[in-house]
Write an enzyme that holds these catalytic residues in place. Structure first.
Site, short mmCIF file in Angstrom:
data_model
loop_
_atom_site.label_atom_id
_atom_site.label_comp_id
_atom_site.label_asym_id
_atom_site.label_seq_id
_atom_site.Cartn_x
_atom_site.Cartn_y
_atom_site.Cartn_z
N CYS A 81 -2.71 0.91 9.64
CA CYS A 81 -3.94 -0.18 9.06
C CYS A 81 -4.77 -0.52 10.42
O CYS A 81 -6.11 -0.75 9.79
CB CYS A 81 -3.29 -1.41 8.53
SG CYS A 81 -1.53 -1.57 8.05
N HIS A 115 0.85 -0.94 -0.03
CA HIS A 115 0.11 -0.16 -0.02
C HIS A 115 0.62 1.29 -0.22
O HIS A 115 2.20 1.43 0.23
CB HIS A 115 -0.95 0.15 1.06
CG HIS A 115 -2.35 -1.02 1.69
ND1 HIS A 115 -2.37 -1.54 2.35
CD2 HIS A 115 -2.79 -0.97 0.58
CE1 HIS A 115 -3.22 -2.58 2.33
NE2 HIS A 115 -3.68 -2.48 0.89
#
Ligand code: CIR
Length: 258
Positions: A253, A166
């Site tokens: 996250c 990511h």
């Protein structure tokens, strides 16, 4: 750049026993559930210590990666965007998250297939949002995000990813123009106007750190990162993240901060 914003809330989800079936490329072995629960509790306590109200959702055993709530929504000052996660095994996570987000936002938008977006690919810098094009976030999804942002007088731009899972695997915005940068993003002209805090490859996992109201949470065991972030004047909090690292998950996250 905008004024620094202050977060007041965070949404988190307890890890489930099914986390051992979570997606991973890390080769660090299976996570230990009990240890993960302990680490998650410490994470929640730290958010509370940073002054946030924490909305803690029960574990959802149907979705092994559902503790990584960040990927399911983009929460801005003006609107919430429910994503369409790039991994099929994660797509259903958004149903429950939407029902939670609805309690806090009246303007809710949704990314539609064939667009896919993991919000771990989106970094907020004031009213601008950098969107990583990764294996999880495609151009169609990114363009939908940008169109939605424009409706709310916000802006977005895309960043190509080569190796990282990511965008925020290798970048963290610490407000005040300070940007933590690692790996493929070092030297990227898109970030030339920031004050760069360079994270060496040996500490790449620590590039995913989190700014919360002038404190910065970093994973434990990364002394160079600790020193470089502290040198910028932040109060640094270290948390053991070993069990989430085994699933390619970092500190950002584990929460949706807004
Ligand atoms: C996944 O591969 O989707 C999870 N095992 C890890 C998600 C990490 N999330 C993030 O970087 N925002």
């Amino acid at each position: 750049m905008e004024n620094d914003l202050k977060f007041s809330k965070a949404i988190v989800r307890k890890p489930g026993k099914s986390m051992v079936n979570g997606l991973t490329s890390s080769n660090l072995g299976l996570p230990d559930y009990d240890k993960a629960v302990e680490q998650h509790n410490a994470y929640v306590n730290t958010l509370l210590d940073c002054g946030l109200t924490v909305i803690e959702l029960e574990a959802d055993e149907n979705y092994p990666d559902s503790t990584f709530v960040e990927d399911t929504a983009l929460l801005t000052l003006s609107c919430a965007i429910i994503t369409n996660p790039g991994a099929l095994s994660r797509r259903g996570e958004i149903v429950d998250i939407k029902s939670v987000v609805e309690k806090y936002y009246s303007d809710i938008e949704e990314i539609q297939s064939p667009g896919t977006v993991d919000a771990g690919d989106i970094m907020m810098v004031g009213s601008h949002f950098y969107i990583g094009l990764s294996e999880r976030t495609n151009i169609n999804g990114a363009e939908q995000v940008i169109r939605i942002l424009h409706k709310y007088d916000l802006t977005g731009s895309t960043v190509d990813l080569e190796n990282m899972l990511h965008l925020k695997t290798g970048l963290a915005y610490l407000e005040n123009k300070n940007l933590v940068v690692c790996g493929e993003f070092l030297g990227d002209p898109a970030f030339k106007d920031f004050s760069i805090i360079e994270i060496p490859e040996v500490e790449s996992y620590a590039a995913n750190c989190v700014w919360i109201n002038d404190k910065v949470i970093i994973p434990a065991g990364f002394p160079i990162t600790k020193q470089r972030v502290s040198e910028k004047g932040y109060s640094v909090i270290e948390l053991d993240m070993s069990e989430f690292q085994k699933l390619d998950g970092g500190l950002s996250c584990l929460s949706l901060r807004f």
